[in-house]
Structures are given as C-alpha cells and as structure tokens.
Write a protein that holds these residues in place. Structure first.
Motif, PDB file in Angstrom:
ATOM      1  N   SER A 125     -53.965 -12.352  -0.773  1.00 55.34           N
ATOM      2  CA  SER A 125     -54.658 -12.584  -1.736  1.00 55.34           C
ATOM      3  C   SER A 125     -55.038 -10.751  -2.205  1.00 55.34           C
ATOM      4  N   SER A 126     -54.726 -10.060  -1.477  1.00 60.54           N
ATOM      5  CA  SER A 126     -55.018  -8.582  -1.892  1.00 60.54           C
ATOM      6  C   SER A 126     -54.005  -8.098  -3.080  1.00 60.54           C
ATOM      7  N   PRO A 127     -54.627  -7.336  -3.815  1.00 61.67           N
ATOM      8  CA  PRO A 127     -53.749  -6.649  -4.969  1.00 61.67           C
ATOM      9  C   PRO A 127     -52.745  -5.947  -4.229  1.00 61.67           C
ATOM     10  N   GLY A 128     -51.379  -5.884  -4.951  1.00 59.85           N
ATOM     11  CA  GLY A 128     -50.534  -5.101  -4.326  1.00 59.85           C
ATOM     12  C   GLY A 128     -49.832  -5.655  -3.332  1.00 59.85           C
ATOM     13  N   SER A 129     -50.197  -6.724  -2.838  1.00 61.12           N
ATOM     14  CA  SER A 129     -49.237  -7.564  -1.681  1.00 61.12           C
ATOM     15  C   SER A 129     -48.028  -8.213  -2.085  1.00 61.12           C
ATOM     16  N   PRO A 171     -44.535   0.213   8.108  1.00 59.92           N
ATOM     17  CA  PRO A 171     -45.717   1.318   8.037  1.00 59.92           C
ATOM     18  C   PRO A 171     -46.124   1.842   6.553  1.00 59.92           C
ATOM     19  N   GLY A 172     -45.110   1.658   5.455  1.00 62.83           N
ATOM     20  CA  GLY A 172     -45.673   1.933   4.388  1.00 62.83           C
ATOM     21  C   GLY A 172     -45.455   3.601   4.132  1.00 62.83           C
ATOM     22  N   ALA A 173     -45.726   4.148   2.988  1.00 66.85           N
ATOM     23  CA  ALA A 173     -45.429   5.295   2.763  1.00 66.85           C
ATOM     24  C   ALA A 173     -46.759   6.362   3.291  1.00 66.85           C
ATOM     25  N   ALA A 190     -45.283  -8.536   4.530  1.00 65.67           N
ATOM     26  CA  ALA A 190     -44.505  -7.578   5.326  1.00 65.67           C
ATOM     27  C   ALA A 190     -45.204  -6.194   5.048  1.00 65.67           C
ATOM     28  N   ASN A 191     -45.854  -6.072   4.088  1.00 64.28           N
ATOM     29  CA  ASN A 191     -46.551  -4.569   3.982  1.00 64.28           C
ATOM     30  C   ASN A 191     -47.892  -4.559   4.548  1.00 64.28           C
ATOM     31  N   TYR A 210     -43.165 -18.031   0.898  1.00 67.79           N
ATOM     32  CA  TYR A 210     -42.676 -17.832   2.095  1.00 67.79           C
ATOM     33  C   TYR A 210     -41.699 -16.402   2.103  1.00 67.79           C
ATOM     34  N   ASN A 211     -41.975 -15.668   0.805  1.00 66.44           N
ATOM     35  CA  ASN A 211     -40.960 -14.564   0.706  1.00 66.44           C
ATOM     36  C   ASN A 211     -41.595 -13.383   1.252  1.00 66.44           C
ATOM     37  N   ASN A 212     -41.134 -12.361   1.953  1.00 66.34           N
ATOM     38  CA  ASN A 212     -41.851 -10.956   2.319  1.00 66.34           C
ATOM     39  C   ASN A 212     -42.980 -11.436   3.176  1.00 66.34           C
TER      40      ASN A 212
END
Length: 592
Positions: A361-365, A487-489, A355-356, A373-375
């Motif tokens: 597989s990305s750091p911080g995902s 959108p993120g910060a 959702a972000n 199946y969450n987020n």
C-alpha cells in the motif's frame, strides 16, 4: 480443594514404554498403558533413566507440528486457529474445537487448549520425578547434574506454555503429589510469580548445561545454555508486552494479578527483556543463517534453505525428528502429491510487502493488483503457493505452475477431491522442500526457537525504550536482508529514515508476522501486543482466481469465513471446565 488435576498428572506421568505405575489410574493415559514399570525399575537402569528423560521432550514442538491435534486429542494447533490459515480438509471448513474457536463459540468445555493443560502438567510432574530420582540412578555424577538441569529446563518450558495460554497457573515446585489422599490447596499463582519462577529456573539450569558450541554432535537437540537463555528472553519480552504490562483487561482485585505482570506500565520490564535478549546475542553461539545463493536459484535462498537443514547457526531449540515428508504431504495441493491441508489466508498474504521492502500500500512500492504476485518479498515466494507458483511436479519431473483456479472452493475438481481444495486460493510451502517433490525425504527439524526471534525481541524492546535507534534499524535490516529484500540505493531495505517509535513498532510487528509465519508465533503475538481484538476480529479473506479466454487471470478478494474475537475473554484460554467446576479456589479467566 480439588484433586482432579493431580489424578491426571499422577496417572499420566510416564508415557510410552517408560510409564511408571501410579497410585491412582483413572486418567485417559492409563488406558493406553502397555507395560507397568515401577520407579525403582526405571531409575536403577541407565538406559531406562535416560529414556524417561527423553520422553520429557515429546511435546516441546506442539506449536509447530502440523498434525498436533492427533497427538493431543481435541487440541488443534494455533496456526489453524487464527488469521494465518484455514484448514481445507473439511467441506464445512472446520470441525470442533477449531470451528468454535474461530467463530467465538468456544466454551471452557471445548476450547482447543483443554488437553494441553492436562498434558503439560503431566510433563511437569514427570520432570519433578526425574529431578528427585536421578540422584539414585547409576548415571555418573556429572550426567546426573546435566540431565537434572535438562529436566529443570523442560519443567520451565511446560510452565511457559501454560502461562502463554492461561496466564498465571499453579506452581507445584518440586512436589510430586503421589499421595492423592493429601489435601491440595489448588489455586493459581500470579502471572508475575510464574514469570519470575520460569526465569529463575532457566538461570539455575544454565549453570549445569553445556553451551551449544561445546555440545557433542551426537547430543544435538538436547538442552543447552542457549535454550535456557532464549526461553528466559522470550518470556521477559512477553511479560513486557501491552497485554501484561499496564492496562490489564480486568481490574478485578482477584483476577488482575493472574493475567498481568504489572497493573501500571513499567518500562523496566522492557529493559529486562532487552538485557535477556542481549545476553543471547553476546554469547556469540548463534547467528542468522546466511549462505551464498547458487547461481540461478530463488531469491531469498538462505531463508528457504534454513528450514531444510537439520543443524544450522540459527536454530537455538530444534524439535527433533527423522527424515520426513510430513509438511509436503500435508500442505502441498493434490496435484503435487499432497492433501492441501493448509490454506493461507489473504490476510497473511497481504502482510508480505514487495521485494524493495515497501508495503504493497506504500507509494513507490510497485504493487499492481492486476498482477498481485509480482515482485513480492522473497519470503512470500518461500512461504505461499499461489496461482501459477512453480512447484516440482512428480508426474512431469520438473517445476510446473500450480493451477489454483482449478480447485476453488465449492467446485468439484476433476479428481473429485472437493474436500481437499483450497478455501482461500493459496497453499502453504513454508519450511517445505518444494523443488524436489513430496517423495524426497528432508532432514529438517522444526525451529521451536531460532535466533531471529531473539534479534526481533531485542529490537522490539529497544524501540519501546528508546525509539528507533540505529541499532534497531540495523537489526530489522539484517532480518530483511537475509530474507532477500533488496537494499535499494539508500541501503535501507525499504525502511524510511527518521521513523517514530510508533511507525517502527508497526514495522517490527509486521516483520514478526512474515518472518515467523507457520512457526507458531502469531497466536501469541497478537495477544501479547493486545491487537487480537482487531487483527483476529475480521473476516478471513481469500482470493478468487478466474482464468480468462486469453489465458490471463483476474483476481478478486473474497470472504472465506467470518471470524470473531470476543473481548476480553479470548485474550486468555479458559481453564478446563472440569478443573474449575471442582474447586472453590481455582479462579477462571475473565469472561469465561
């Protein structure tokens, strides 16, 4: 020389009640003919003339219609013939021609596009008839011009479909080939000649067609200027892509021109593609469909709602149909009144990020394989039915979780419907009305071309020309925003700043996969990108779901089927064996 193809197209030119009696009648379509109408009868009556034109639209939705294999005998659609999906309607997984295709065993005799070749040429001939004969019909001069332009576009459309499968094909111009005693120089035009012809025909048709905003509501679905511009853009984006633009898969002096636009890389092809996409954008007739979410409704509401509307700001070319429950009936699991026909692969599921906006597989995902199946990207929830996904239950009259673990492959379910069980641990819900159950008709039409494709085509072309400019970033962000990505910060919707051209290329290609899943794009995209030798040459994966004693679940990725992609032959479909076998001048595609 060969006349066989034109026996098909001469005999099959008029389908349904508007069939014209042709001079030779040995094709499969003639056997279904129920009445014989001469050209004079058809084109001396306004209603029959327009019915003839309407029939030309019949096969424009073949990339999206879920049961198109019943419409064109022995031709299974391309989403069931690639990594997006497995059909679960057979205990043995597949039947031919799909089985042969996915395992690399296809031949020119049983390839799934064999009957597309014949059918599309039938439509091309019918378009030629219309363009020639409508001038003598009772229609007004203005209507003659407009409908002739519609036929011209539809002729270009069917050529485009042929070219996307086969590469360069024979262009017949305005010739109808009614006299089969006349020798025919039956050979293929170059890929470049075909693309240039399609582009020119789209330009020519545009002049006599209305813009979408000027089209009366009653004419919705008929050809517009925007459709012509969009098809032109699609085919120029295709021609600029790696498969056709430099480094051809064959350097044979005869074959290479049939399968590539330019033997050496030409950046100007991307500029032409960008210009064509920009022309659609600058028309101001279309926009991404976005509407305010109703409080308490799903994430990605606009993306979900888009496909349930008959008309919206994003559909450029719709495939028209009446109120229906076709997709729900075909795709939903048995527990929701469906037949469980479509079972998405884990390969497709893995393409959906979080959702972000980050890849799993990305750091911080934030991805957790214990709770896979969450987020996730909201487009995932609006495209895939996974274990414990909520779908309206007609029995309980409420949204209930679907128990995927009860219907796993090889395990006979309580109702005995093993053949209808998912082979991958998933079912499809793309474009479905999954909040009211199977038995509520939906007024949807299918999106043959929608504005998101034009935006993505422009972003792709500009990235190839100039790298990830702010304009490219803005388009990708707009697609993600409408899909429900947060959108993120930093307001970047999960995108990294300062990406390279190569990194943005990967992002754009992934966006194509998740945004257009089940819309008939993936087969063509993996070929034009020249990535199918990797993406389609690996196991089709599924998810084994196991319920524990404490009612929790464990998940294990498994191989559902080993797929094969044979290089270079599977980049292009083979011309039908019977056609090539009867002609000394009709060249077969490489490897076939």
């Amino acid at each position: 020389m060969i006349k066989q193809l034109f026996k098909y197209i001469a005999a099959g030119c008029l389908v349904t009640a508007m069939m014209v009696a042709c001079k030779k009648s040995d094709s499969f379509l003639d056997k279904r003919q129920t009445e014989s109408l001469t050209e004079q009868m058809v084109f001396s009556d306004s209603a029959k003339t327009l019915s003839f034109l309407t029939d030309l639209y019949a096969y424009t939705g073949m990339d999206l219609i879920h049961n198109r294999y019943t419409l064109i005998t022995s031709a299974v659609g391309n989403d069931y013939a690639c990594m997006e999906d497995m059909t679960s309607h057979s205990v043995s997984y597949y039947s031919d021609p799909q089985a042969s295709f996915i395992t690399g065993a296809s031949t020119a005799r049983n390839y799934f596009t064999t009957n597309y070749y014949k059918t599309y040429y039938q439509k091309i001939r019918a378009a030629n008839q219309y363009i020639k004969k409508v001038k003598g019909s009772p229609l007004s001069v203005g209507m003659q011009l407009r409908t002739s332009a519609e036929a011209r576009y539809l002729r270009a459309w069917y050529y485009a479909q042929l070219v996307r499968y086969f590469g360069g094909v024979m262009l017949v111009g305005d010739t109808i080939y009614s006299d089969l005693s006349t020798p025919i120089d039956y050979k293929r035009n170059s890929y470049k000649e075909c693309i240039d012809y399609i582009v020119a025909e789209c330009d020519k048709a545009t002049a006599d067609l209305p813009a979408a905003v000027d089209q009366p509501a009653a004419d919705y679905g008929r050809i517009t200027q925007g459709m012509c511009m969009a098809l032109k853009a699609r085919m120029l984006v295709t021609a600029a892509s790696p498969l056709y633009n430099g480094n051809p898969i064959s350097t044979d002096g005869q074959l290479q021109p049939l399968i590539s636009y330019s033997a050496s890389y030409d950046a100007n092809l991307w500029q032409k593609a960008a210009d064509a996409c920009k022309a659609v954008m600058n028309s101001n007739n279309y926009s991404l469909y976005e509407t305010a979410s109703i409080p308490g409704t799903r994430a990605g509401y606009s993306f979900w709602k888009l496909f349930l509307l008959r008309k919206n700001s994003e559909y450029i070319m719709p495939y028209m149909m009446g109120y229906n429950t076709n997709l729900e009936g075909a795709w939903f699991p048995v527990s929701r009144g469906g037949s469980g026909w479509s079972t998405p692969s884990q390969n497709l599921v893995d393409a959906f990020g979080m959702a972000n906006g980050k890849a799993t597989s990305s750091p911080g995902s934030g991805y957790d394989p214990k709770f896979p199946y969450n987020n996730r990207d909201p487009r995932f929830y609006n495209s895939i039915i996974y274990n414990q996904a909520t779908v309206y239950n007609n029995s309980t009259k409420k949204m209930d979780p679907v128990d995927i673990f009860k219907t796993w492959q090889g395990t006979l379910s309580a109702d005995g419907l093993q053949a209808y069980s998912t082979k991958t641990g998933y079912y499809s819900r793309k474009m479905c009305n999954d909040s009211t159950g199977k038995y509520t008709n939906t007024q949807r039409v299918y999106p043959v071309i929608r504005y998101a494709e034009i935006l993505m085509g422009y972003a792709e072309a500009m990235n190839e020309l100039n790298g990830p400019t702010p304009e490219v970033y803005d388009i990708v962000k707009s697609i993600r925003k409408r899909g429900g990505i947060l959108p993120g910060a930093d307001n970047m919707y999960g995108l990294d700043a300062g990406m390279s051209k190569e990194a943005m290329r990967g992002i754009i290609r992934n966006e194509y996969e998740v945004e257009f899943a089940y819309e008939g794009h993936w087969y063509y995209d993996t070929r034009r990108w020249k990535t199918a030798e990797v993406t389609e040459n690996r196991p089709i994966q599924g998810m084994m779901v196991t319920k524990q004693q404490d009612n929790s679940f464990t998940y294990q990725t498994i191989t559902a089927l080993n797929a094969v992609f044979l290089y270079p032959k599977m980049y292009f479909a083979p011309l039908p064996f019977d056609e090539v076998n009867k002609s000394a001048t009709l060249l077969q595609n490489p490897g076939w």
